[in-house]
Design an enzyme around this catalytic site. Sequence first.
Site, PDB file in Angstrom:
ATOM      1  N   ILE A  61     -24.548  28.740   6.355  1.00 67.77           N
ATOM      2  CA  ILE A  61     -25.418  27.572   6.443  1.00 67.77           C
ATOM      3  C   ILE A  61     -24.773  26.503   5.562  1.00 67.77           C
ATOM      4  O   ILE A  61     -24.425  26.760   4.410  1.00 67.77           O
ATOM      5  CB  ILE A  61     -26.860  27.913   5.995  1.00 67.77           C
ATOM      6  CG1 ILE A  61     -27.784  26.697   6.117  1.00 67.77           C
ATOM      7  CG2 ILE A  61     -26.898  28.477   4.584  1.00 67.77           C
ATOM      8  CD1 ILE A  61     -29.254  27.026   5.865  1.00 67.77           C
ATOM      9  N   SER A  62     -24.552  25.330   6.130  1.00 73.34           N
ATOM     10  CA  SER A  62     -23.812  24.287   5.413  1.00 73.34           C
ATOM     11  C   SER A  62     -24.562  23.826   4.171  1.00 73.34           C
ATOM     12  O   SER A  62     -25.787  23.935   4.085  1.00 73.34           O
ATOM     13  CB  SER A  62     -23.576  23.078   6.326  1.00 73.34           C
ATOM     14  OG  SER A  62     -22.723  23.406   7.394  1.00 73.34           O
TER      15      SER A  62
END
Length: 211
Positions: A61-62
Amino acid sequence: MNQTGSTVAINLAKKLYDAGIRDNLVLQAIANTPREMFLDAALAHKAYENTALPIGQGQTISQPYIVARMTELVMQNRPQRVLEVGTGSGYQAAILAKLVPELCTIERIKALQIQARQRLKRLDLHNVSFKYGDGWLGWPNRGPFDAIMVTAAAASLPTALLEQLSEGGRLIIPVGEDAQQLLAITRKGQEYSSEVIESVKFVPLVNGNLA
């Protein structure tokens, strides 16, 4: 800024403002989206740190800053229909779904797609269409798109995605292998102008489906 989100999410949005994010609608969407919902319970305590985190299947997840920056770039022209390539955890899709009338999102890893669909349903976000497939190919029968966001780094620009942009549409995409750059590409007829935004580090955009 809307204050209905959790205190930690609101504080994260304030930190992103301090980092240079200026679109108030983007900041509100982040403040009102529970990032911990998109992580395994063991990592929930890190949900509001400005860092990328693993979500399984070799994906991440960025970091919130990158999510906000890419969303801000997508939203510059207030698009009506947006394509996201790389659904992943669904967090970026949740942010976009709060900002645009219609979101289409593609994921090549079936397990991630199923989880993301369930999460967005729990958030009562119903303006999202999901596809299990190869993001390199886009979603031609749902285009053209006013904006396309790619959440993994392509070794080169995917031609299919460029062709699925509407006139004036923008492609926000990290490009490169070891040294990656975030690009904003705008379509003008059959020509495309490109702007380098900043250096980034993403997992690679891989061809094909993975069951």
